[in-house]
Each structure stands twice: as C-alpha cells, then as structure tokens.
Design a protein around this motif. Structure first.
Motif, PDB file in Angstrom:
ATOM      1  N   SER A  63       0.822  -1.205   0.000  1.00 30.46           N
ATOM      2  CA  SER A  63       0.000   0.000   0.000  1.00 30.46           C
ATOM      3  C   SER A  63       0.857   1.257   0.000  1.00 30.46           C
ATOM      4  O   SER A  63       0.550   2.222  -0.703  1.00 30.46           O
ATOM      5  N   PHE A  64       1.928   1.250   0.782  1.00 28.91           N
ATOM      6  CA  PHE A  64       2.812   2.418   0.761  1.00 28.91           C
ATOM      7  C   PHE A  64       3.438   2.598  -0.616  1.00 28.91           C
ATOM      8  O   PHE A  64       3.531   3.713  -1.129  1.00 28.91           O
ATOM      9  N   LEU A  65       3.870   1.497  -1.229  1.00 27.80           N
ATOM     10  CA  LEU A  65       4.497   1.603  -2.545  1.00 27.80           C
ATOM     11  C   LEU A  65       3.500   2.100  -3.592  1.00 27.80           C
ATOM     12  O   LEU A  65       3.813   2.979  -4.395  1.00 27.80           O
ATOM     13  N   MET A  66       2.280   1.559  -3.564  1.00 28.23           N
ATOM     14  CA  MET A  66       1.295   1.963  -4.566  1.00 28.23           C
ATOM     15  C   MET A  66       0.897   3.414  -4.376  1.00 28.23           C
ATOM     16  O   MET A  66       0.736   4.162  -5.334  1.00 28.23           O
ATOM     17  N   LEU A  67       0.777   3.829  -3.100  1.00 27.51           N
ATOM     18  CA  LEU A  67       0.442   5.216  -2.816  1.00 27.51           C
ATOM     19  C   LEU A  67       1.527   6.146  -3.359  1.00 27.51           C
ATOM     20  O   LEU A  67       1.243   7.145  -4.028  1.00 27.51           O
ATOM     21  N   GLY A  68       2.789   5.790  -3.090  1.00 27.84           N
ATOM     22  CA  GLY A  68       3.903   6.587  -3.609  1.00 27.84           C
ATOM     23  C   GLY A  68       3.863   6.662  -5.127  1.00 27.84           C
ATOM     24  O   GLY A  68       4.064   7.714  -5.724  1.00 27.84           O
ATOM     25  N   ASP A  69       3.562   5.526  -5.752  1.00 31.52           N
ATOM     26  CA  ASP A  69       3.505   5.458  -7.206  1.00 31.52           C
ATOM     27  C   ASP A  69       2.449   6.380  -7.791  1.00 31.52           C
ATOM     28  O   ASP A  69       2.718   7.136  -8.726  1.00 31.52           O
ATOM     29  N   VAL A  70       1.223   6.306  -7.247  1.00 31.03           N
ATOM     30  CA  VAL A  70       0.161   7.137  -7.838  1.00 31.03           C
ATOM     31  C   VAL A  70       0.398   8.612  -7.547  1.00 31.03           C
ATOM     32  O   VAL A  70       0.095   9.462  -8.380  1.00 31.03           O
ATOM     33  N   VAL A  71       0.958   8.914  -6.372  1.00 34.57           N
ATOM     34  CA  VAL A  71       1.255  10.324  -6.076  1.00 34.57           C
ATOM     35  C   VAL A  71       2.314  10.844  -7.038  1.00 34.57           C
ATOM     36  O   VAL A  71       2.220  11.959  -7.546  1.00 34.57           O
ATOM     37  N   ARG A  72       3.305  10.009  -7.320  1.00 30.56           N
ATOM     38  CA  ARG A  72       4.325  10.441  -8.278  1.00 30.56           C
ATOM     39  C   ARG A  72       3.716  10.695  -9.653  1.00 30.56           C
ATOM     40  O   ARG A  72       3.983  11.714 -10.284  1.00 30.56           O
ATOM     41  N   ASP A  73       2.875   9.759 -10.093  1.00 29.69           N
ATOM     42  CA  ASP A  73       2.218   9.948 -11.392  1.00 29.69           C
ATOM     43  C   ASP A  73       1.424  11.253 -11.412  1.00 29.69           C
ATOM     44  O   ASP A  73       1.420  11.978 -12.404  1.00 29.69           O
ATOM     45  N   ALA A  74       0.755  11.533 -10.283  1.00 26.34           N
ATOM     46  CA  ALA A  74      -0.093  12.721 -10.241  1.00 26.34           C
ATOM     47  C   ALA A  74       0.747  13.993 -10.256  1.00 26.34           C
ATOM     48  O   ALA A  74       0.346  15.012 -10.807  1.00 26.34           O
ATOM     49  N   LEU A  75       1.935  13.943  -9.625  1.00 26.45           N
ATOM     50  CA  LEU A  75       2.777  15.139  -9.550  1.00 26.45           C
ATOM     51  C   LEU A  75       3.620  15.324 -10.806  1.00 26.45           C
ATOM     52  O   LEU A  75       4.119  16.409 -11.060  1.00 26.45           O
ATOM     53  N   ASP A  76       3.800  14.259 -11.574  1.00 22.04           N
ATOM     54  CA  ASP A  76       4.679  14.333 -12.735  1.00 22.04           C
ATOM     55  C   ASP A  76       3.860  14.202 -14.009  1.00 22.04           C
ATOM     56  O   ASP A  76       3.584  13.109 -14.473  1.00 22.04           O
ATOM     57  N   PRO A  77       3.450  15.330 -14.582  1.00 21.59           N
ATOM     58  CA  PRO A  77       2.543  15.288 -15.732  1.00 21.59           C
ATOM     59  C   PRO A  77       3.208  14.709 -16.984  1.00 21.59           C
ATOM     60  O   PRO A  77       2.516  14.349 -17.916  1.00 21.59           O
ATOM     61  N   ARG A  78       4.539  14.595 -16.984  1.00 19.87           N
ATOM     62  CA  ARG A  78       5.218  14.093 -18.178  1.00 19.87           C
ATOM     63  C   ARG A  78       4.768  12.687 -18.554  1.00 19.87           C
ATOM     64  O   ARG A  78       4.762  12.306 -19.704  1.00 19.87           O
ATOM     65  N   LEU A  79       4.443  11.885 -17.532  1.00 16.75           N
ATOM     66  CA  LEU A  79       4.138  10.486 -17.807  1.00 16.75           C
ATOM     67  C   LEU A  79       2.688  10.282 -18.232  1.00 16.75           C
ATOM     68  O   LEU A  79       2.286   9.182 -18.543  1.00 16.75           O
ATOM     69  N   ARG A  80       1.895  11.349 -18.200  1.00 19.86           N
ATOM     70  CA  ARG A  80       0.485  11.189 -18.551  1.00 19.86           C
ATOM     71  C   ARG A  80       0.283  10.949 -20.022  1.00 19.86           C
ATOM     72  O   ARG A  80       1.011  11.482 -20.835  1.00 19.86           O
TER      73      ARG A  80
END
Lengths: 279, 309
Positions: A262-279
């Motif tokens: 859960s901690f890893l997945m949370l970190g992952d989605v937060v990173r995706d949300a903060l980093d628009p490049r990967l969208r």
C-alpha cells in the motif's frame, strides 16, 4: 495549483483509494489494537494449542506458544507502522537540511556532505545494521529506528541536493535575492517548497522499504526480541515449521505485504499525479 | 580521462572512510574477545597481556586499522582469535556467494530487461498492466517471504528444484535461490527499462528515424533501446554489490554455505576479524562496481562526460 491538479488526478484512481483504505486500517490497528484483537499481546496462550491451524474461534489458528494468531498478528502492526513512519520522517528531515545546505552553499560544505553521503551509502544494509544491533543487545524499537535512519538517509539527501541545485538558479530565486532576502529565507521560503515534491514521493515509497527492512532484521533475529511483538519476529520464531504449518507463514506475511504494497502503490500514484510528463 | 581520474580521486577517501567506520563499529562491540575465547575459565594476566600484544589490541584504533589495511592490500585478511587465517576460512565460501549473486544478476538482466521492453512497447496494454502490477507486488514482498514460499511451493510441493544445499552444484542448486535473490532487482530493472523506453520512444530522434522509413524493429532495437538502457546499466552495476551483500538472507533459507552465512555467524560470535574482513571486501566490490558504472556511463553517454569534466 500543482497540489490541486494532483488531487483531481488522484481522486479518480482506484489504486489511490484502495491503498489509502488499507493504510488507514493498518494505522488504526497500530493505534488501537484492542478494537481488532480479542486478546492482548502474548495473553492467554495455551501450549496445548501450539501450531494448530485455523479453526472456529481462532480465525488465524495458533502460534508456536499456542497464542491466538489473529491477536498476535494485529498487535504486530504497531512495530512496523511506528518504525516505518518515524524512520522516514527523521531521514527526510536530515536529508532536507543536508540537501539544502549542500546544494545551496556548494563548496566545502557540499563536498563534505556529499562524501559523507557516499560513505554511508557504501555500507551494506543488512550487514551494517546487524553489526550495530549486535553491539547493543538490549535495543528496543527506538534503537531500531536510529539504526535504520543511520543507514537510510542517503538516497533522499542526494535527491534533495540535486533538486536544490536545479532550483537555486531559477529566476524567481534571483528575484527574491535582489529584493534583499537572506540566505535562510531564500532556502526556506523559495527553494524548499519548489524542490521538495520528489523527496516526498520517495519518502512514501521509503516507508514501505523501511518496514520490509525492519521485518528482515527481526526475521534474522537481530531486531526486536520477545516479548515485543512484530511480524518479522513472528516469522523468525516460526521459520522451521512453515512447510508443515503454512498458516504460520501466510498470515504475518500477508499483513506485512499488504502494508508495504500500500505504501508503494500510494507513492507510485502520487508520483504519477505530480509528474505530468508520464500522462 | 580527466573525468576518470576525478572519479577515482573521490572513490579512494570514501573507501577508507567506509572501511574505517565498519572497523570501528565492529571493534567497538562490547566484551573482550580474548576473555570470550576462554569461556568461563579465568585467564591469567600474563596470558591476557601476551594475547593482547599479539593481536595489537592495545594500540590506538587508527593504528590498528592502518596495520590491518596494509595487510588487506597484500591479500592478508588477518586471522581469527583461534588462529585460523580469515582468507582461508572464506576461500570456499566466496565461490558459493559469487555463483549465487551471478545467477541472480543474470536473471535480473535477461528477464528484467525482457519484461521491461515487452511492457514499454505496448504501454497501457495487457502485458504492460500485468508487468506493472506484478513488479509492484514482487517489490512489496520481503525477500525472505518470497524465499520460503518458493522453497515450499516450487521446491517441496512441486519438486521442480532442490530445496536446500549445494549438492547439485551450479546451476541446479543455484537456480531457485538465484531467482529469489534476484526477484527484487528484477522487478526494479523491468520498471526502469519500461519507463526509460516509454520516454525515449517519444523522443524526436525516434520520430526522425521512423520518418526516414526505418522498420519498427530497427527503430526500437538500434535507436530507442540503446539509449533507454543507460539507466538500467547503472542500476545493474550497482546492484551486483547489493546482491553479494544481500545474499545473507537467501543463503540462510536455502542453506548455502556462502559468506553471508559465515559473516552472520561471526557477528553473533563476536568474531570481529571475520566480520571486518568480509565487509571490507564487500565495500571494495561495491565501490569498484559504482566506479566502473560511472566510467561506463561516460562512455555510453558523451554528454555526461563533457558536462562533468
């Protein structure tokens, strides 16, 4: 603005809600184990029930000492959550301070901090922690925290330093400097808020890694000791009986994995949300 | 060349500082090793003095460390308090750990990059989703849980692999432990390859190559993949040191007589010389791997070389 965008993105992700719920349950178990567990830690154990599998009245079966495994596993949550969160918070504070100082001032301070980071980065985790923990046999949860902080602050410090170096030459920093802002004000009010986001993401992922690391040390028998209760310790005690009594392996491992995941997945989605490049 | 010299000049003080730190930590262990050797029996003061002099236990720590490092560079790792040379004790064990780490490493390299490319080429597809979910899961499960589960299910229940020991030699006995040890790194490599490939496939030079009429195969294989692998190579280089040091858990589960097991026993028996010997060598491998990767990095990507020099 970024935070608002990030929130809008996060709100729509199933993974975000799933891991948040799991973590809330884990934190509740850590704070109020009595709400979930029928018995206290190491309470009402009956050696005649040793290693018995799941049955009515004992959802998870019994451990080696004949204690109710469900209660034991619930009580094990606290060690993992406390160590994971406090190690990460301390390590993050250290890395933000060192990263700001090194990245902003450069020169000798930076060289010293960077070399110090290299030194601690070069110590193998399991062996380094084992050496320290064996040297001080009567350690509790806070000594474990200290050791894990000591071996775990380097990655975030490097990241923070790099971020600070990238941000400190930007125009808005130059503008603030020309308006007469002091070094400290520049660092705290201008550079810090604009450089800390990736560090926070890594910190979230780090909570998971710290929990896994703490469990590994417990499992090896150099971490927490009886009568403390933790998932790693439960796995350590039961390790020779896994093949015949798989429930001894499955339940603590399940809780451990769900928390770390859960901690890893949370970190992952937060990173995706903060980093628009990967969208 | 200047870049290489600069990196080397940085690595040397780090090496000495790290090994000195380890040396201090180990020999700060409470308890007198000579007294521990004698067990419950009282040790005559004279014997104690002779033994302390023989192992230079009364010199300042820095002098002891200096003498020790001189020995290490001549291939002498000192001797245990029972008089056995440490290098002799470790001789056979190094081979076991090196084979284990190498198996894990090859596994990471081949399967990790393969999965990463598979996922990265079809971003958002079924394979991509599966790889992402699978790798997150593998990263989240602690190595010892993976180890026991694999041992019980694949080894004991299905009988696909031997469950413990090194009787079958390489590769038989090392396949399962190698996969377990490499599982974390494998997941990491796959994710790194995927992200890097996805970013590169969007780069202008890839569009140019496609526009020139090159086949998809050539565009991906020759242009995109080569650039994508730079961060992966870095990770793989650094990870070899991690694998050697992380082998202690895997060796314990699969009962492989490697250095990890030895050093773990030695820490608990307060066999300082063995601990320092092993950890010093591991740190050396770790720093050399880092250095090699940094230099290789400069070769792979000329921009880095010019920017840093």
């Amino acid at each position: 603005m970024l935070a608002r965008d990030a929130w809008l993105e996060l709100r729509g992700r199933v993974v975000f809600w799933f891991s948040t719920v799991v973590l809330l349950v884990a934190v509740a178990m850590a704070a109020f184990p009595g709400l979930f567990a029928r018995l206290g830690p190491n309470e009402a154990c009956d050696l005649r029930m040793s290693k018995h599998g799941p049955a009515s009245g004992a959802l998870f079966g019994y451990d080696l000492q004949g204690c109710d495994y469900w209660s034991q596993v619930v009580h094990g949550t606290r060690a993992s959550i406390v160590v994971g969160v406090s190690v990460t918070v301390f390590a993050m504070v250290i890395s933000i301070v060192l990263g700001l100082v090194g990245g902003y001032y450069g020169g000798i301070a930076d060289a010293l901090i960077s070399r110090l980071t290299d030194v601690f980065f070069g110590i193998p985790f399991v062996l380094g922690a084992t050496v320290v923990l064996v040297a001080f046999p009567d350690h509790g949860i806070w000594a474990m925290t200290l050791v894990l902080v000591l071996l775990g602050w380097t990655t975030m410090t490097r990241l923070m330093r790099g971020q600070v170096i990238a941000v400190k030459d930007m125009d808005f920093v130059a503008a603030a400097r020309m308006l007469g802002a002091s070094d400290r004000r520049l660092m705290v009010r201008h550079i810090l808020p604009n450089s800390v986001a990736p560090v926070i993401v890594v910190a979230m992922l780090n909570v998971g890694n710290v929990i896994a690391g703490e469990a590994t040390l417990d499992y090896l028998g150099v971490g927490l000791q009886y009568p403390d209760v933790s998932w790693g310790l439960q796995l350590n005690i039961a390790q020779t009986f896994f093949a015949e009594h798989p429930h001894l392996l499955v339940f603590p491992a399940l809780f451990l994995t769900a928390t770390v995941l859960s901690f890893l997945m949370l970190g992952d989605v937060v990173r995706d949300a903060l980093d628009p490049r990967l969208r | 060349m200047r870049y290489a010299a600069q990196r080397l000049a940085q690595a040397i003080p780090v090496f000495f500082a790290t090994t000195f730190l380890i040396y201090t930590m180990v020999f700060a262990l409470p308890g007198d090793p000579i007294l521990a050797l004698a067990g419950d029996k009282p040790v005559p003061a004279q014997v104690l003095a002779v033994m302390r002099a023989r192992y230079h236990l009364d010199d300042p720590l820095l002098v002891q460390y200096g003498r020790y490092m001189l020995g290490v560079f001549q291939g002498d790792l000192g001797e245990t308090f029972t008089g056995q040379p440490v290098s002799e004790l470790l001789q056979d064990r190094w081979a076991v750990t090196a084979q284990l780490a190498l198996t894990a490493w090859v596994f990471e390299l081949v399967v990790g990059i393969g999965l990463g490319v598979l996922a990265g080429l079809r971003r958002g597809g079924a394979a991509d989703t599966a790889v992402l979910a699978g790798t997150t899961f593998v990263i989240a499960v602690p190595v010892f849980v993976v180890g026991y589960t694999a041992q019980i299910v694949l080894g004991l229940n299905l009988g696909l692999f031997p469950t413990a020991g090194t009787e079958e030699g390489w590769p038989g006995s090392y396949l399962l432990p190698g996969m377990v040890l490499g599982s974390f790194g494998l997941a990491y490599v796959a994710r790194l390859t995927r992200t890097s490939l996805v970013e590169n496939l969007r780069a202008d030079y890839v569009r140019t190559a496609t526009a020139k009429g090159l086949s998809r195969r050539r565009v991906v294989g020759l242009h995109a993949l080569r650039n994508s692998l730079i961060p992966v190579v870095t990770y793989l280089g650094v990870d070899f040191g991690n694998l050697m040091a992380g082998a202690v858990v895997t060796e314990g589960i699969f009962n492989l007589p490697g250095i990890g097991q030895q050093v773990f026993q030695s820490i608990q028996l307060q066999e300082g010389p063995v601990v320092v010997g092993v950890v010093t060598l591991l740190v050396m491998i770790f720093i050399l791997a880092n250095l090699a990767v940094d230099l290789l990095y400069g070769v792979l990507d000329p921009r880095i070389r010019r920017a840093r020099a």
